[in-house]
Motif scaffolding. Structure first.
Motif, short mmCIF file in Angstrom:
data_model
loop_
_atom_site.label_atom_id
_atom_site.label_comp_id
_atom_site.label_asym_id
_atom_site.label_seq_id
_atom_site.Cartn_x
_atom_site.Cartn_y
_atom_site.Cartn_z
N HIS A 50 1.04 -18.14 2.28
CA HIS A 50 1.52 -16.78 2.10
C HIS A 50 3.04 -16.64 2.28
O HIS A 50 3.84 -16.17 1.27
N ALA A 86 4.34 -8.91 -9.59
CA ALA A 86 3.13 -9.49 -9.18
C ALA A 86 3.13 -9.52 -7.56
O ALA A 86 1.94 -9.10 -6.75
N LEU A 87 4.36 -10.00 -7.18
CA LEU A 87 4.18 -10.01 -5.85
C LEU A 87 4.29 -8.81 -4.89
O LEU A 87 3.28 -8.44 -3.85
N SER A 88 4.66 -7.81 -5.67
CA SER A 88 4.83 -6.54 -5.07
C SER A 88 3.43 -5.94 -4.99
O SER A 88 2.98 -5.04 -4.13
N LEU A 89 2.82 -6.19 -6.18
CA LEU A 89 1.50 -5.37 -6.26
C LEU A 89 0.67 -6.24 -5.37
O LEU A 89 -0.17 -5.32 -4.55
N TYR A 90 0.73 -7.40 -4.95
CA TYR A 90 -0.23 -8.12 -4.05
C TYR A 90 0.24 -7.46 -2.60
O TYR A 90 -0.85 -7.30 -2.10
N GLU A 91 1.39 -7.49 -2.25
CA GLU A 91 1.60 -6.93 -1.04
C GLU A 91 1.24 -5.51 -0.65
O GLU A 91 0.76 -5.26 0.43
N THR A 92 1.25 -4.75 -1.84
CA THR A 92 0.90 -3.48 -1.66
C THR A 92 -0.68 -3.48 -1.27
O THR A 92 -1.15 -2.76 -0.40
N ALA A 93 -1.17 -4.40 -2.09
CA ALA A 93 -2.85 -4.12 -1.96
C ALA A 93 -3.19 -4.73 -0.72
O ALA A 93 -4.16 -4.30 -0.18
N THR A 94 -2.28 -5.45 0.05
CA THR A 94 -2.71 -6.20 1.29
C THR A 94 -1.96 -5.37 2.35
O THR A 94 -1.62 -5.76 3.55
#
Lengths: 768, 49
Positions: free
Chosen positions: A380, A187-195
């Motif tokens: 964050h 989940a964290l990776s997905l969030y980081e990728t999106a941002t």
């Protein structure tokens, strides 16, 4: 009397008259065997296909039912030179095999995804120090997400399901932190990728799953191997019964196909196949397998007999009864249930580690988050750092630490003739400080043997050859000594008395003392305590042949070696005191109790437990089964009664007792390796966690730390294989073992207060 | 960097082929008897004497 063989229980029939059967084949050892068996069978008319699975030593045969029968196939195999036994796969085994395939699929998916994501990740890591643009990096992160998310959703199922099951029952197991860690990392990776952030942890999450699945698969593979082996052995040992049908015909069928109310014929020397009541005939039956008592019990019509006893001299017709209340087996099973309940309370090392681990890690992550917030970092950053702590502490090494050692140690034990029933048996065997032995069939060989010390060799040979014509169990022991394995022509067996034959014009008789014209006093003179006697007369010469339970060939050395290792030894037997005493004296075992019922055996073990001892029970009889279950760990010879085998943590093969010693040595070593591995995992965390708490964990550091610790732990586990060979099994020949054995026992195992409670049973009659 | 447009899918495709190959082998029972497979190639009964 006509006799048909009924194997329908094992045959699966499909449409159009085709049939299928699985056989466990004994004696398959080389490439030639495969060809001989398969070609030999497919040549038979009606056989469609025969395929031997060499790994499992099992043969699958398909045939057309109207042309050939199951019994013909087994007979054909016998002619080729192989003993085949019909085999009914147990449901547990099928479940395990499905589970293994599923784990392998998950492992393949995790491996594929981890490799591909790593390919992308390494590009990103090397790109971050060279000329990769932010757009390309984002593309690679998105590609990683595309691979990692579905792969983790598939390959993570074993952990997610197990974690869910644990949480639903309000418990914590190792899979809970694993699931939390993997989910948060993704989940964290997905969030980081999106941002458009610099770091993503897809590779760590997948690698974690891959290593964990390796551990799971190894663990299951080890248990499957044991079950497979035990399954084959069970079918080798499967007993057949002769059912007497209403029209007087005999059908030979597997014991498991018997129903209550069936009448079975038990010939002299055969095992009694089921609990029942004697209808006709009288005989002496040997119940040593169940009670340890070596003296035969006389039964008449109306008497109750139990499955597993050996019929003596007379043929019996037995009516099978349903397993009602009050039978010996029931009593044993009731005790078993209680004992198993008590045992499930012991906690495995891995679970203990997991219980400690989850709260510590989750608290550490929460404190990290709060700490950074107090220090004035952004929300964050605080959350990202907390999740990094969770990822880096994910129990990769811990989850591998124990299964890896178990697998290597189990392989090591397997080579020395010990097969494990349960994975955590190693830990429990290693923890024991007291070993309790059963006598009959455990310290002694399962089969009685002739004591030929005072017998003329000529007479022994003649009597042994005459014994070939008898069905009596004692005669069977004697007949093994016959050099020339041809029965005398014209030998006649008189039921309940003995056999006679005319040798070179002179009559020879073998059997009871009276049958051979000897007085009871003569027979008594030859009998010394524990031996059973059989008389022989030929012409004017006569002798009484003692047949006794002989010790396993290496029993004395093994007992010395065990006590040298600081283990207290004890014998608990159901047999008569006068039969146990000489054995205990020869083995130099100070603590022994005789004439114990199954309940008393448990009571002694509970008493030892309450003194803080961890007991390893070694036993084989039906009467040992509850004690085996009650003890901290248990071991059975492969010849043990079925119920005892099912309870034992491990089984050992062969005539020697050495595997028992070997089990203790390997288990102790494996346990120290497990502890080392856990210590390695702790050291790894001690180094990695401060880095993570400081917010310095990059994906590269996470990946290196994780795989590094897993590989280190696996390599350490492999040492179980190297180290086990160095320690010699046998004690040195210096003979100091005996001194240590007696000197080491500073205090009696049973307190004086407890002793009288059991001493009263020394002369008591056994379970009737 | 435009080369990535076909190189990355190609790499993934190759990996996926391997995975599908493994799944097929698993499903068709090729991992059921690992020891037997090693021995079955030894007899040369397919060659006429």
């Amino acid at each position: 009397m006509a006799e048909t063989l009924d194997l329908s229980q094992f045959v699966e029939r499909t449409d159009a008259g085709a049939a299928h059967m699985t056989l466990a084949v004994d004696g398959v050892g080389c490439a030639g065997c495969i060809r001989k068996i398969e070609n030999g069978l497919t040549k038979l008319p009606g056989v469609i296909d025969a395929r031997l699975n060499f790994t499992q030593r099992r043969l699958a045969v398909d045939w057309r039912d109207n042309e050939i029968g199951a019994a013909d196939i087994i007979r054909a195999l016998e002619q080729i030179g192989y003993q085949a036994h019909p085999f009914a796969p147990e449901r547990v085994e099928a479940d395990d095999s499905r589970q293994a395939k599923w784990l392998l699929k998950c492992l393949a998916v995790a491996g594929f995804a981890a490799m591909n994501v790593m390919l992308l990740s390494i590009s990103v890591w090397s790109g971050s120090v060279s000329d990769m643009t932010a757009v390309t990096r984002d593309l690679f992160h998105w590609l990683s997400a595309l691979i990692a998310l579905p792969a983790a959703a598939y390959a993570g199922q074993p952990f997610f399901q197990s974690a869910w099951r644990a949480l639903r029952t309000r418990q914590l197991n190792m899979d809970v932190p694993i699931t939390v860690g993997v989910t948060l990392a993704l989940a964290l990776s997905l969030y980081e990728t999106a941002t458009h952030a610099v770091h993503a942890y897809f590779d760590s999450a997948l690698m974690l799953l891959f290593f964990l699945l390796c551990g799971r698969y190894l663990d299951l593979a080890m248990r499957r191997k044991t079950k497979l082996f035990a399954g084959n052995l069970a079918s080798f040992k499967a007993e057949f019964a002769h059912r007497l049908d209403a029209n007087g015909e005999l059908t030979r069928l597997p014991v498991s196909a018997l129903n209550p109310g069936d009448r079975v014929l038990v010939r002299p020397g055969e095992l009694i196949p089921a609990d029942g009541a004697v209808l006709t005939g009288s005989s002496a039956i040997d119940e040593s397998l169940m009670t340890g008592e070596t003296t035969a019990r006389t039964v008449m019509p109306g008497a109750t007999v139990y499955a597993g006893s050996i019929n003596g001299s007379g043929a019996l017709t037995v009516q099978v009864v349903a397993a009602g209340t009050g039978t010996l087996v029931d009593e044993v099973e009731r005790l078993l249930d209680k004992a198993i309940e008590a045992k499930s309370r012991t906690v495995r090392l891995a679970d203990r580690a997991a219980r400690l681990y989850a709260p510590v890690v989750h608290t550490a992550a929460a404190l990290t988050c709060i700490g950074w917030l107090i220090a004035g970092a952004s929300l964050h950053f605080a959350i990202v750092t907390a999740i990094a702590v969770l990822i880096i502490t994910c129990p990769c090494a811990i989850a591998l630490a124990i299964p890896a050692v178990q697998v290597v140690a189990a392989g090591q034990l397997f080579r020395s003739g010990v097969i494990l029933n349960s994975g955590d048996a190693i830990e429990r065997i290693a923890e024991t400080d007291t070993i309790v032995f059963d006598k009959t069939g455990t310290l002694t060989l399962p089969e009685p043997a002739v004591d030929d010390a005072a017998i003329d060799p000529d007479l022994l040979q003649q009597s042994a050859r005459l014994a070939l014509s008898s069905h009596h169990p004692l005669a069977a022991a004697l007949s093994r000594r016959a050099a020339k394995r041809v029965p005398y022509p014209g030998a006649v067996e008189e039921s309940g008395r003995g056999v006679r034959a005319v040798i070179d014009g002179v009559e020879a008789r073998l059997g009871s003392a009276a049958f051979c014209g000897l007085s009871e006093e003569d027979a008594q003179a030859a009998r010394d305590g524990d031996a059973s006697c059989i008389a022989f007369t030929y012409g004017g010469r006569s002798t009484v042949i003692p047949i006794r339970q002989s010790l396993r060939p290496d029993a004395i050395e093994v007992m010395q070696a065990l006590s040298k290792r600081g283990l207290d030894l004890m014998i608990l037997s159901g047999d008569r005191p006068e039969a146990v005493r000489p054995i205990a004296e020869r083995l130099d075992v100070r603590q022994w109790l005789a004439a114990l019922t199954p309940a008393e055996k448990i009571a002694v073990i509970e008493l030892l437990k309450s003194q803080g001892r961890r007991v390893l029970m070694v036993g084989d009889g039906l009467n040992d089964a509850p004690a085996l279950a009650a003890a901290h760990a248990s071991l059975s010879p492969i010849s043990a009664a079925h119920l005892a085998q099912a309870q034992a943590d491990a089984l050992f093969l062969g005539d020697r007792l050495a595997p028992a010693l070997r089990a203790v040595i390997v288990a102790r070593q494996a346990r120290s390796l497990m502890r080392q591995n856990l210590a390695l995992a702790v050291i790894y965390n001690a180094i990695a966690v401060p880095i993570a708490v400081a917010g310095l964990v990059t994906p590269l550091i996470a990946a290196v730390a994780m795989s590094g610790s897993s590989i280190l732990v696996t390599l350490n586990a492999l040492r179980a294989r190297l180290g086990g060979c160095r320690e010699s099994i046998m004690p040195s020949k210096s003979g100091d073992g005996a001194v240590v054995a007696t000197g080491g026992m500073a205090e009696p195992l049973l307190s004086p207060a407890a002793q009288p409670a059991f001493a009263g049973h020394d002369n008591a009659e056994l379970v009737s | 960097m435009n080369v990535l447009i076909y190189l990355v899918p190609l790499a993934l495709l190759l990996g996926l082929t391997g995975l599908i190959g493994f799944m097929w082998a698993l499903k068709s029972g090729q991992y059921d008897d690992l020891d037997g497979a090693a021995l079955r190639i030894l007899p040369d009964d397919d060659i006429a004497p």
